[in-house]
Write a protein that holds these residues in place. Structure first.
Motif, mmCIF file in Angstrom:
data_model
loop_
_atom_site.group_PDB
_atom_site.id
_atom_site.type_symbol
_atom_site.label_atom_id
_atom_site.label_comp_id
_atom_site.label_asym_id
_atom_site.label_seq_id
_atom_site.Cartn_x
_atom_site.Cartn_y
_atom_site.Cartn_z
ATOM 1 N N GLU A 1 0.833 -1.210 0.000
ATOM 2 C CA GLU A 1 0.000 0.000 0.000
ATOM 3 C C GLU A 1 0.864 1.256 0.000
ATOM 4 O O GLU A 1 0.593 2.201 -0.750
ATOM 5 N N LYS A 2 1.913 1.277 0.813
ATOM 6 C CA LYS A 2 2.800 2.450 0.862
ATOM 7 C C LYS A 2 3.492 2.672 -0.478
ATOM 8 O O LYS A 2 3.614 3.808 -0.938
ATOM 9 N N ASN A 3 3.933 1.584 -1.116
ATOM 10 C CA ASN A 3 4.603 1.704 -2.412
ATOM 11 C C ASN A 3 3.642 2.187 -3.495
ATOM 12 O O ASN A 3 3.999 3.027 -4.325
ATOM 13 N N VAL A 4 2.425 1.672 -3.481
ATOM 14 C CA VAL A 4 1.409 2.096 -4.451
ATOM 15 C C VAL A 4 1.059 3.560 -4.219
ATOM 16 O O VAL A 4 0.961 4.341 -5.170
ATOM 17 N N LYS A 5 0.883 3.943 -2.969
ATOM 18 C CA LYS A 5 0.549 5.334 -2.646
ATOM 19 C C LYS A 5 1.639 6.285 -3.140
ATOM 20 O O LYS A 5 1.341 7.351 -3.690
ATOM 21 N N ALA A 6 2.896 5.897 -2.991
ATOM 22 C CA ALA A 6 4.006 6.737 -3.453
ATOM 23 C C ALA A 6 3.951 6.933 -4.970
ATOM 24 O O ALA A 6 4.149 8.043 -5.466
ATOM 25 N N VAL A 7 3.660 5.861 -5.713
ATOM 26 C CA VAL A 7 3.563 5.966 -7.173
ATOM 27 C C VAL A 7 2.385 6.851 -7.574
ATOM 28 O O VAL A 7 2.500 7.708 -8.448
ATOM 29 N N LEU A 8 1.241 6.651 -6.911
ATOM 30 C CA LEU A 8 0.058 7.454 -7.226
ATOM 31 C C LEU A 8 0.302 8.934 -6.960
ATOM 32 O O LEU A 8 -0.036 9.794 -7.780
ATOM 33 N N GLU A 9 0.883 9.241 -5.809
ATOM 34 C CA GLU A 9 1.119 10.638 -5.452
ATOM 35 C C GLU A 9 2.152 11.275 -6.375
ATOM 36 O O GLU A 9 2.065 12.452 -6.696
ATOM 37 N N LYS A 10 3.126 10.491 -6.845
ATOM 38 C CA LYS A 10 4.113 11.010 -7.792
ATOM 39 C C LYS A 10 3.451 11.393 -9.118
ATOM 40 O O LYS A 10 3.890 12.311 -9.802
ATOM 41 N N GLY B 1 0.478 12.651 -9.280
ATOM 42 C CA GLY B 1 -0.450 13.752 -9.041
ATOM 43 C C GLY B 1 -1.751 13.383 -8.358
ATOM 44 O O GLY B 1 -2.613 14.235 -8.173
ATOM 45 N N VAL B 2 -1.913 12.125 -7.968
ATOM 46 C CA VAL B 2 -3.136 11.717 -7.263
ATOM 47 C C VAL B 2 -3.057 12.215 -5.825
ATOM 48 O O VAL B 2 -2.052 12.024 -5.148
ATOM 49 N N LYS B 3 -4.129 12.854 -5.386
ATOM 50 C CA LYS B 3 -4.186 13.349 -4.012
ATOM 51 C C LYS B 3 -5.178 12.513 -3.208
ATOM 52 O O LYS B 3 -6.260 12.218 -3.670
ATOM 53 N N ASN B 4 -4.785 12.147 -2.006
ATOM 54 C CA ASN B 4 -5.634 11.420 -1.063
ATOM 55 C C ASN B 4 -6.253 10.131 -1.618
ATOM 56 O O ASN B 4 -7.468 9.955 -1.562
ATOM 57 N N PRO B 5 -5.434 9.213 -2.123
ATOM 58 C CA PRO B 5 -6.015 7.938 -2.552
ATOM 59 C C PRO B 5 -6.535 7.167 -1.342
ATOM 60 O O PRO B 5 -6.013 7.308 -0.236
ATOM 61 N N LYS B 6 -7.573 6.389 -1.552
ATOM 62 C CA LYS B 6 -8.148 5.549 -0.494
ATOM 63 C C LYS B 6 -7.824 4.097 -0.825
ATOM 64 O O LYS B 6 -7.794 3.703 -1.989
ATOM 65 N N PHE B 7 -7.629 3.293 0.205
ATOM 66 C CA PHE B 7 -7.289 1.889 0.017
ATOM 67 C C PHE B 7 -8.171 1.006 0.887
ATOM 68 O O PHE B 7 -8.582 1.414 1.974
ATOM 69 N N GLY C 1 -0.184 4.318 -18.617
ATOM 70 C CA GLY C 1 1.131 4.606 -18.046
ATOM 71 C C GLY C 1 1.176 4.348 -16.554
ATOM 72 O O GLY C 1 2.153 3.807 -16.031
ATOM 73 N N LEU C 2 0.108 4.723 -15.864
ATOM 74 C CA LEU C 2 0.033 4.493 -14.421
ATOM 75 C C LEU C 2 0.011 3.003 -14.113
ATOM 76 O O LEU C 2 0.699 2.535 -13.211
ATOM 77 N N GLU C 3 -0.760 2.240 -14.884
ATOM 78 C CA GLU C 3 -0.808 0.792 -14.687
ATOM 79 C C GLU C 3 0.580 0.170 -14.852
ATOM 80 O O GLU C 3 0.972 -0.687 -14.062
ATOM 81 N N GLU C 4 1.312 0.608 -15.857
ATOM 82 C CA GLU C 4 2.658 0.071 -16.095
ATOM 83 C C GLU C 4 3.591 0.392 -14.928
ATOM 84 O O GLU C 4 4.394 -0.452 -14.520
ATOM 85 N N LYS C 5 3.488 1.600 -14.383
ATOM 86 C CA LYS C 5 4.317 1.968 -13.234
ATOM 87 C C LYS C 5 3.992 1.095 -12.025
ATOM 88 O O LYS C 5 4.884 0.679 -11.299
ATOM 89 N N LEU C 6 2.709 0.833 -11.809
ATOM 90 C CA LEU C 6 2.309 -0.003 -10.677
ATOM 91 C C LEU C 6 2.793 -1.439 -10.857
ATOM 92 O O LEU C 6 3.225 -2.084 -9.901
#
Length: 90
Positions: free
Chosen positions: A23-32, A34-40, A66-71
């Motif tokens: 979750e922490k790793n995914v959150k870091a990628v999302l925030e990088k 530009g995603v703000k306040n993702p919920k898990f 692109g986001l899917e590939e990063k994840l």
């Protein structure tokens, strides 16, 4: 610029994977990106395997590929699947 609500199912590569670390790793990628306040949320699958469900807002004009590939490049992730996408009101 419209926003869509996105829900992505992230499967770890094994039941022993630390879902909190994932979750922490995914959150870091999302925030990088530009995603703000993702919920898990954690969803039990079977035999101790748990999926991580990420929910967040995303600009409708931008592709999620692109986001899917990063994840997928995160070491402990086995698969990434967009399970829901809806236009947000506003």
């Amino acid at each position: 610029m419209s926003i869509v609500a996105v829900k992505i199912k992230i499967m770890p590569d094994s039941p022993e994977t630390d879902i909190i670390k994932t979750e922490k790793n995914v959150k870091a990628v999302l925030e990088k990106d530009g995603v703000k306040n993702p919920k898990f949320e954690v969803q039990p699958i079977a035999f101790g395997l748990k999926a991580l469900i990420a929910m967040f807002g995303w600009p409708e004009e931008e592709s999620l590929d692109g986001l899917e590939e990063k994840l997928k490049k995160i070491k402990e992730i086995g698969s990434v699947q967009v399970i829901d996408i809806r236009r947000a009101i506003g």
